[in-house]
Design a protein around this motif. Structure first.
Motif, PDB file in Angstrom:
ATOM      1  N   MET A   1      29.142  48.993  29.689  1.00 47.05           N
ATOM      2  CA  MET A   1      29.022  47.715  29.187  1.00 47.05           C
ATOM      3  C   MET A   1      27.829  47.441  30.540  1.00 47.05           C
ATOM      4  SD  MET A   1      32.383  45.402  31.861  1.00 47.05           S
ATOM      5  CE  MET A   1      33.802  47.488  30.594  1.00 47.05           C
ATOM      6  N   PRO A   2      27.402  46.580  30.284  1.00 47.47           N
ATOM      7  CA  PRO A   2      26.298  45.785  30.658  1.00 47.47           C
ATOM      8  C   PRO A   2      26.580  45.404  31.503  1.00 47.47           C
ATOM      9  CG  PRO A   2      26.985  44.655  28.255  1.00 47.47           C
ATOM     10  CD  PRO A   2      28.174  45.540  28.424  1.00 47.47           C
ATOM     11  N   SER A   3      25.349  45.129  32.695  1.00 49.11           N
ATOM     12  CA  SER A   3      25.214  45.253  34.089  1.00 49.11           C
ATOM     13  C   SER A   3      26.018  43.479  34.500  1.00 49.11           C
ATOM     14  CB  SER A   3      24.004  45.120  34.533  1.00 49.11           C
ATOM     15  OG  SER A   3      22.846  44.491  34.276  1.00 49.11           O
ATOM     16  N   ASP A   4      25.275  42.893  33.502  1.00 51.25           N
ATOM     17  CA  ASP A   4      25.602  41.643  33.621  1.00 51.25           C
ATOM     18  C   ASP A   4      27.175  40.971  33.308  1.00 51.25           C
ATOM     19  OD1 ASP A   4      25.938  41.528  31.270  1.00 51.25           O
ATOM     20  OD2 ASP A   4      25.082  39.856  30.921  1.00 51.25           O
ATOM     21  N   VAL A   5      28.389  41.738  33.150  1.00 48.81           N
ATOM     22  CA  VAL A   5      29.419  41.642  32.977  1.00 48.81           C
ATOM     23  C   VAL A   5      30.384  42.821  33.474  1.00 48.81           C
ATOM     24  CG1 VAL A   5      31.500  42.253  31.230  1.00 48.81           C
ATOM     25  CG2 VAL A   5      29.036  41.322  30.235  1.00 48.81           C
ATOM     26  N   LEU A   6      29.577  43.100  33.958  1.00 50.00           N
ATOM     27  CA  LEU A   6      29.862  43.740  35.439  1.00 50.00           C
ATOM     28  C   LEU A   6      29.641  43.533  36.594  1.00 50.00           C
ATOM     29  CD1 LEU A   6      28.549  47.920  35.193  1.00 50.00           C
ATOM     30  CD2 LEU A   6      30.875  46.750  34.943  1.00 50.00           C
ATOM     31  N   ALA A   7      28.681  42.579  37.314  1.00 53.13           N
ATOM     32  CA  ALA A   7      29.040  41.899  38.089  1.00 53.13           C
ATOM     33  C   ALA A   7      29.962  40.484  38.001  1.00 53.13           C
ATOM     34  CB  ALA A   7      27.200  41.211  37.694  1.00 53.13           C
ATOM     35  N   THR A   8      29.639  40.172  36.828  1.00 51.98           N
ATOM     36  CA  THR A   8      30.877  38.832  36.492  1.00 51.98           C
ATOM     37  C   THR A   8      32.414  39.721  36.703  1.00 51.98           C
ATOM     38  OG1 THR A   8      29.960  37.901  34.818  1.00 51.98           O
ATOM     39  CG2 THR A   8      32.108  37.193  35.269  1.00 51.98           C
ATOM     40  N   LEU A   9      32.790  40.940  36.501  1.00 47.91           N
ATOM     41  CA  LEU A   9      34.104  41.053  36.187  1.00 47.91           C
ATOM     42  C   LEU A   9      33.973  41.357  38.113  1.00 47.91           C
ATOM     43  CD1 LEU A   9      34.811  43.714  33.609  1.00 47.91           C
ATOM     44  CD2 LEU A   9      36.194  41.159  34.322  1.00 47.91           C
ATOM     45  N   SER A  10      33.082  41.580  38.541  1.00 50.90           N
ATOM     46  CA  SER A  10      33.061  41.902  40.435  1.00 50.90           C
ATOM     47  C   SER A  10      33.354  40.655  41.157  1.00 50.90           C
ATOM     48  CB  SER A  10      32.256  43.152  40.731  1.00 50.90           C
ATOM     49  OG  SER A  10      30.565  42.168  40.823  1.00 50.90           O
ATOM     50  N   TRP A  11      32.900  39.663  40.683  1.00 50.75           N
ATOM     51  CA  TRP A  11      33.068  38.425  41.926  1.00 50.75           C
ATOM     52  C   TRP A  11      34.759  38.619  41.134  1.00 50.75           C
ATOM     53  CZ3 TRP A  11      30.560  39.183  45.553  1.00 50.75           C
ATOM     54  CH2 TRP A  11      29.040  39.715  45.672  1.00 50.75           C
ATOM     55  N   LEU A  12      34.721  37.644  39.436  1.00 51.53           N
ATOM     56  CA  LEU A  12      35.751  37.369  39.707  1.00 51.53           C
ATOM     57  C   LEU A  12      37.141  37.968  39.726  1.00 51.53           C
ATOM     58  CD1 LEU A  12      34.822  35.290  36.444  1.00 51.53           C
ATOM     59  CD2 LEU A  12      35.282  34.811  38.797  1.00 51.53           C
ATOM     60  N   ALA A  13      37.328  39.338  39.734  1.00 51.16           N
ATOM     61  CA  ALA A  13      38.195  40.032  39.905  1.00 51.16           C
ATOM     62  C   ALA A  13      39.156  39.875  41.240  1.00 51.16           C
ATOM     63  CB  ALA A  13      37.915  41.357  39.737  1.00 51.16           C
ATOM     64  N   PRO A  14      38.790  39.068  42.142  1.00 50.19           N
ATOM     65  CA  PRO A  14      39.863  39.284  43.039  1.00 50.19           C
ATOM     66  C   PRO A  14      40.298  38.299  42.765  1.00 50.19           C
ATOM     67  CG  PRO A  14      38.106  39.290  44.003  1.00 50.19           C
ATOM     68  CD  PRO A  14      37.586  39.747  42.870  1.00 50.19           C
ATOM     69  N   ALA A  15      39.801  37.151  42.233  1.00 57.07           N
ATOM     70  CA  ALA A  15      40.653  35.451  41.610  1.00 57.07           C
ATOM     71  C   ALA A  15      41.690  36.220  40.232  1.00 57.07           C
ATOM     72  CB  ALA A  15      40.518  34.714  41.341  1.00 57.07           C
ATOM     73  N   LEU A  16      41.198  36.839  39.474  1.00 56.00           N
ATOM     74  CA  LEU A  16      41.897  36.648  37.810  1.00 56.00           C
ATOM     75  C   LEU A  16      43.009  38.061  38.095  1.00 56.00           C
ATOM     76  CD1 LEU A  16      38.154  37.713  35.861  1.00 56.00           C
ATOM     77  CD2 LEU A  16      39.879  35.421  35.870  1.00 56.00           C
ATOM     78  N   LEU A  17      43.269  38.955  39.177  1.00 53.96           N
ATOM     79  CA  LEU A  17      43.685  40.186  38.941  1.00 53.96           C
ATOM     80  C   LEU A  17      45.265  39.128  39.259  1.00 53.96           C
ATOM     81  CD1 LEU A  17      44.643  43.035  38.892  1.00 53.96           C
ATOM     82  CD2 LEU A  17      44.581  43.526  41.088  1.00 53.96           C
ATOM     83  N   PRO A  18      45.147  38.631  40.560  1.00 56.70           N
ATOM     84  CA  PRO A  18      46.714  38.001  40.254  1.00 56.70           C
ATOM     85  C   PRO A  18      47.246  36.998  39.242  1.00 56.70           C
ATOM     86  CG  PRO A  18      45.157  37.859  42.316  1.00 56.70           C
ATOM     87  CD  PRO A  18      44.224  38.346  41.679  1.00 56.70           C
ATOM     88  N   LEU A  19      46.415  36.457  38.797  1.00 55.61           N
ATOM     89  CA  LEU A  19      46.685  35.713  37.738  1.00 55.61           C
ATOM     90  C   LEU A  19      47.133  36.833  36.352  1.00 55.61           C
ATOM     91  CD1 LEU A  19      43.760  32.727  37.600  1.00 55.61           C
ATOM     92  CD2 LEU A  19      45.141  32.615  38.392  1.00 55.61           C
ATOM     93  N   ALA A  20      46.786  37.763  36.546  1.00 55.98           N
ATOM     94  CA  ALA A  20      46.585  38.649  35.437  1.00 55.98           C
ATOM     95  C   ALA A  20      48.420  39.081  35.967  1.00 55.98           C
ATOM     96  CB  ALA A  20      45.614  39.551  35.053  1.00 55.98           C
TER      97      ALA A  20
END
Length: 569
Positions: A1-20
């Motif tokens: 997985m590209p590093s920029d995708v990993l960085a994006t997921l790491s910063w958005l995961a706290p908000a995305l997981l409750p929504l998911a």
């Protein structure tokens, strides 16, 4: 997985997981509800282990930026810990509640909004997540569907809409002045902008509603007594701090002197510190007294923001002090709120453990030596520049008011335990676990944000200066007890929750007074302290929101995104 995708997921995961996790509620079973509190774990991991940094997402909103700096790390740490502990407590607290599915829907949406705004480094993203948190919290306030809960929801929703309008206007003006929605660009551009005063005024109002600043505080003492206890804990411990973070992000702190605005904030903060403590000391419900205590404590933080506005050179120290104070208050106040629902501890050992766990965060809020409260208040006084000695003296005296209201809270909680007021919610293992986590964080968490050496006074004079407000508060409590016993009027004296709002709503009241009803599953109240006007249109809106929660939240998010995109065109 590209590093920029990993960085994006790491910063958005706290908000995305409750929504998911929201779609899982459609066919949720009891075993799944026990896992929902774990949605806060990515936020805990980011706060503890992520290195400072950011990621730009030009395709999101109007060019989003998410990341972590040292200030937001502290906010994310206590916010994530509160949602985790509150969720654990809620899993036991609501295990037999027929509305628990709706509760978890609003809980997860509010959690996602809270995490998202902490990580947002641009005004548009902050606004969207702040709005998601604010509107989702309405579902937590009205969960019990009693007349008092619906009344509190009306007041809360009206102020939220007012705040969102003010924030939208503030962000639009800031964008016009800076040509950018990045917080760092806005802060520097506002210093010499003709829109500066308008942005400051609108920002103070928009976020001041969430902070509970005078005179925008009236929703807090109405919402807390009727909301489920876990919701009260995160409302007071985490969500009102989102307003403080908004002030720190959007106001031009340190880049421009605004002495008139700063002095106004200092005056309002001191007024809140004293007046709300006195109002809390005459409440008849523990949660109402704790709500007024939050208003009083946020008055201290308001003073710090006022100092940063009035004296730019003092802004770094004042902002650091406000951040540390928010960290301390979040854990101590949330621990006290969760302690309210443990008043029905069945054994003498459990009741003794409960009383110790209640007394320790109460002492911290009062600023007793060897607690985080002492260190936080010392940091605030140290941040005061020369010429503000009278403010330092007033803050010390206000600590006596905090001691007074804490004694009232402890007495009310003991009274509830003796009367069996919470017998319908016998504490279970999940409730104890969530509460114990917060008590532990209140006692041991200071090492994550401050210095342990600051927890105790360094000299004999400093010890005396820390102890005399506690003794004065105890003396005032003794005088108040004596007056209540000797005076017929003293026994019935109280300030109705909502204070300034009550006479205004009394003018609009229609129909007979409300019938006392159960609030938040804690049994009937002795009397209805709120005036509940009849507003049919708002009632229909409430019914629609409560029955179509997911659709309403999606509609709100879509409308906010459309407004922001329309502004860009």
């Amino acid at each position: 997985m590209p590093s920029d995708v990993l960085a994006t997921l790491s910063w958005l995961a706290p908000a995305l997981l409750p929504l998911a996790a929201l779609p899982l509620l459609a066919r949720a079973r009891q075993r799944l509800y026990a896992l929902l509190p774990l949605a806060a774990l990515p936020a805990v991991a980011v706060a503890l282990f992520a290195t400072p940094g950011s990621v730009d997402l030009p395709w999101l909103f109007l060019g989003a930026r998410f990341g972590l700096d040292e200030s937001s790390r502290v906010f994310l740490l206590f916010t994530a810990a509160l949602w985790l502990a509150g969720g654990l407590h809620a899993a036991g607290y609501l295990h037999d509640d027929p509305r628990r599915r709706a509760f978890w829907l609003f809980w997860l949406a509010a959690m996602a909004g809270n995490f998202g705004l902490v990580l947002a480094l641009d005004a548009a993203s902050f606004y969207v997540f702040f709005a998601l948190m604010s509107f989702a919290s309405y579902g937590l306030v009205v969960h019990a569907r009693t007349p008092e809960a619906l009344h509190a929801g009306r007041v809360y929703l009206a102020l939220v809409v007012l705040g969102e309008l003010a924030l939208f206007a503030a962000i639009a003006l800031a964008w016009h002045a800076a040509g950018s929605l990045q917080f760092d660009a806005i802060a520097s551009a506002l210093a010499g902008s003709p829109q500066r005063d308008a942005v400051i005024a609108l920002t103070l109002v928009g976020f001041g509603i969430k902070v509970g600043a005078l005179p925008l505080h009236v929703w807090l003492p109405l919402a807390h007594p009727v909301a489920p206890t876990p919701a009260s804990a995160v409302l007071s411990g985490a969500m009102i701090k989102a307003g403080l973070l908004g002030w720190l992000r959007l106001l031009p702190l340190g880049s421009a002197a605004a002495p008139a605005w700063g002095e106004t904030l200092i005056a309002l903060g001191l007024a809140a510190a004293f007046a709300a403590a006195l109002a809390g000391a005459v409440q008849r419900q523990a949660k109402a007294a704790l709500a007024y205590s939050s208003i009083s404590q946020m008055g201290f933080v308001t003073v710090a923001v006022g100092i940063a506005l009035a004296v730019p050179a003092a802004a770094p120290a004042a902002v650091a002090a406000a951040t540390l104070y928010a960290f301390h208050h979040a854990f101590a106040k949330a621990a006290l709120f969760l302690g309210v629902s443990l008043a029905g501890a069945p054994t003498a050992r459990a009741r003794a453990l409960w009383m110790i766990g209640v007394a320790l965060p109460a002492l911290a809020l009062a600023g007793a030596p060897l607690t985080s409260g002492y260190a936080a208040k010392a940091a605030l006084k140290t941040a005061l520049p020369a010429g503000f000695e009278s403010v330092a003296a007033a803050l010390t005296l206000a600590a006596a008011g905090t001691s007074l209201v804490m004694l009232r809270v402890v007495w009310l909680m003991r009274q509830d335990a003796g009367a069996g007021a919470h017998a319908s919610h016998a504490p279970n293992a999940a409730m104890w676990a969530g509460w114990a986590l917060l008590v532990g964080c209140s006692l041991l968490g200071w090492a994550a944000a401050g210095r342990l050496a600051d927890l105790w006074p360094a000299t004999t004079g400093a010890w005396l200066g820390a102890v005399w407000p506690l003794l004065l508060g105890a003396a005032l409590a003794a005088l108040a007890v004596a007056w209540r016993r000797r005076s017929a009027g003293g026994r019935g004296f109280t300030v109705p929750p909502g204070d300034l709002l009550v006479p205004l709503l009394a003018l609009a009241r229609q129909g007979p007074p409300p019938v006392p009803a159960a609030h938040a599953g804690h049994g009937p109240e002795d009397e209805a302290q709120a005036v509940v006007p009849s507003w049919p249109a708002l009632g229909r809106a409430e019914a629609a929101l409560s029955t179509r929660g997911g659709l309403a939240l999606a509609g709100i998010a879509a409308a906010l995104a459309a407004l922001l995109i329309g502004l860009a065109v």
